[in-house]
Design a protein around this motif. Structure first.
Motif, PDB file in Angstrom:
ATOM      1  N   UNK A  10       0.848  -1.227  -0.062  1.00  0.00           N
ATOM      2  CA  UNK A  10       0.093   0.080   0.053  1.00  0.00           C
ATOM      3  C   UNK A  10       0.858   1.298  -0.055  1.00  0.00           C
ATOM      4  N   UNK A  11       1.895   1.047   0.606  1.00  0.00           N
ATOM      5  CA  UNK A  11       2.910   2.285   0.563  1.00  0.00           C
ATOM      6  C   UNK A  11       3.795   2.654  -0.494  1.00  0.00           C
ATOM      7  N   UNK A  12       3.732   1.229  -1.800  1.00  0.00           N
ATOM      8  CA  UNK A  12       4.447   1.689  -2.864  1.00  0.00           C
ATOM      9  C   UNK A  12       3.547   2.595  -3.766  1.00  0.00           C
ATOM     10  N   UNK A  13       4.228   3.345  -4.565  1.00  0.00           N
ATOM     11  CA  UNK A  13       3.449   4.003  -5.444  1.00  0.00           C
ATOM     12  C   UNK A  13       3.108   3.363  -6.953  1.00  0.00           C
ATOM     13  N   UNK A  14       2.152   3.741  -7.655  1.00  0.00           N
ATOM     14  CA  UNK A  14       1.833   2.840  -8.823  1.00  0.00           C
ATOM     15  C   UNK A  14       3.038   2.714  -9.641  1.00  0.00           C
ATOM     16  N   UNK A  36       0.857  -6.997  -8.623  1.00  0.00           N
ATOM     17  CA  UNK A  36      -0.368  -7.241  -9.842  1.00  0.00           C
ATOM     18  C   UNK A  36      -1.592  -7.030  -9.047  1.00  0.00           C
ATOM     19  N   UNK A  37      -1.739  -7.473  -7.818  1.00  0.00           N
ATOM     20  CA  UNK A  37      -2.996  -7.638  -7.127  1.00  0.00           C
ATOM     21  C   UNK A  37      -3.330  -6.201  -6.452  1.00  0.00           C
ATOM     22  N   UNK A  41      -6.300  -3.502  -7.351  1.00  0.00           N
ATOM     23  CA  UNK A  41      -7.304  -2.921  -6.624  1.00  0.00           C
ATOM     24  C   UNK A  41      -7.384  -1.565  -6.809  1.00  0.00           C
ATOM     25  N   UNK A  42      -6.140  -0.835  -7.135  1.00  0.00           N
ATOM     26  CA  UNK A  42      -6.052   0.535  -7.413  1.00  0.00           C
ATOM     27  C   UNK A  42      -6.943   0.729  -8.871  1.00  0.00           C
ATOM     28  N   UNK A  43      -7.014  -0.088  -9.518  1.00  0.00           N
ATOM     29  CA  UNK A  43      -7.739   0.145 -10.998  1.00  0.00           C
ATOM     30  C   UNK A  43      -6.883   0.702 -11.759  1.00  0.00           C
ATOM     31  N   UNK A  44      -5.508   0.241 -11.951  1.00  0.00           N
ATOM     32  CA  UNK A  44      -4.616   0.708 -12.736  1.00  0.00           C
ATOM     33  C   UNK A  44      -4.324  -0.288 -13.993  1.00  0.00           C
ATOM     34  N   UNK A  45      -4.340   0.027 -15.302  1.00  0.00           N
ATOM     35  CA  UNK A  45      -4.294  -1.072 -16.236  1.00  0.00           C
ATOM     36  C   UNK A  45      -2.781  -1.528 -16.246  1.00  0.00           C
ATOM     37  N   UNK A  46      -2.830  -2.873 -16.252  1.00  0.00           N
ATOM     38  CA  UNK A  46      -1.519  -3.759 -16.296  1.00  0.00           C
ATOM     39  C   UNK A  46      -0.827  -3.659 -17.434  1.00  0.00           C
ATOM     40  N   UNK A  47       0.456  -3.700 -17.654  1.00  0.00           N
ATOM     41  CA  UNK A  47       1.163  -4.075 -19.059  1.00  0.00           C
ATOM     42  C   UNK A  47       0.832  -5.270 -19.509  1.00  0.00           C
ATOM     43  N   UNK A  48       0.562  -5.289 -21.037  1.00  0.00           N
ATOM     44  CA  UNK A  48       0.853  -6.422 -21.569  1.00  0.00           C
ATOM     45  C   UNK A  48       1.870  -7.297 -21.773  1.00  0.00           C
TER      46      UNK A  48
END
Length: 282
Positions: A10-14, A36-37, A41-48
């Motif tokens: 939780x302390x790490x940035x995107x 990844x999880x 949870x934050x709704x950030x798009x994951x890289x392909x």
């Protein structure tokens, strides 16, 4: 997943979480999965996966002082590197040599060794030859002088004889007095070489008158016995033992008796040569 682990992510940035996901070869699978999880949870798009760079290792974004397992691992590596560098420098550095003030050495001590030398009997030899010539009857001496050669040969023989005899008497007297030292073997060898000069002269024949011929016979017999005595003395020099015995005393008496026919006393000791009194039974 524990609360402490959840707080870590939780302390790490995107961007930091995305760095874990984009570089799965550098981190444990659990770390990548949790990153990844957290991004989902934050709704950030994951890289392909197809868009991931296969070779170059991107540098994570700078964000002040890093904490957590990654920062700890980097710190450990840097500490080990610095420690190894210091060790190499110390190993290659020139060793420090302690300077010790040199103390002056004591001068060597000289040890005196008792040795003896054979004196120079040159003057005594010259005098002995002259006195022996005077014992030749005047008529025989005059006849030898007229022929020149016999008297000259006689003088040369007498000179060689007394040169060896004086040296022999000196060495024998030293031994009888118990004055033996390490120089004895060398003395015996030197005197033996002097007698060799006499022996060489006997290879020739001489035409002497009666008195001169008798003197030659005496010198020859003395030379033989004295050289035998030197042979016995050599045994004493090589194997320390008592020199005087019945044989050596008898030989010394015979030599003294023979020499009395040439000179009245020794040119070495000044003691008279003793004449043996031989009793003949009728």
């Amino acid at each position: 997943m524990t609360n402490s682990t959840t707080d870590f992510y939780h302390q790490k940035t995107d961007d930091e979480l995305r760095f874990f996901v984009e570089n799965p070869d550098h981190y444990q699978p659990d770390i990548v999965a949790e990153a990844r999880r957290e991004l989902r949870r934050r709704g950030v798009a994951l890289p392909q996966p197809a868009l991931l760079a296969p070779a170059a290792v991107p540098t994570p974004p700078a964000r002040g002082l890093q904490t957590g397992p990654l920062a700890l691992a980097v710190a450990v590596v840097m500490a080990l590197s610095l420690g190894g560098l210091c060790f190499i420098k110390q190993k290659n550095a020139a060793p420090t040599v302690a300077i010790v003030e040199a103390r002056p050495k004591a001068p060597p001590r000289l040890t005196e060794v008792a040795t003896s030398t054979i004196p120079d009997f040159g003057p005594a030899v010259t005098s002995s030859v002259q006195r022996q010539v005077q014992r030749i009857p005047a008529t025989e001496r005059a006849a030898a002088a007229q022929e020149a050669m016999p008297l000259r040969q006689y003088r040369e023989l007498a000179k060689r004889f007394w040169t060896a005899e004086t040296q022999t008497e000196f060495v024998m007297n030293q031994v009888r007095q118990g004055q033996l030292d390490a120089a004895l073997p060398g003395h015996i060898q030197a005197v033996g070489a002097t007698w060799e000069q006499w022996n060489k002269a006997l290879h020739y024949s001489y035409k002497f008158g009666p008195a001169m011929a008798a003197h030659l016979d005496i010198m020859t017999r003395v030379a033989q016995q004295q050289q035998e005595g030197l042979g016995d003395l050599q045994i004493v020099a090589n194997n320390p033992q008592r020199y005087e015995n019945d044989q050596t005393r008898k030989r010394a008496a015979d030599v003294s008796d023979l020499l009395s026919g040439l000179l009245p006393k020794s040119p070495v000791t000044g003691q008279p040569y003793n004449t043996l009194v031989r009793r003949v039974r009728l």
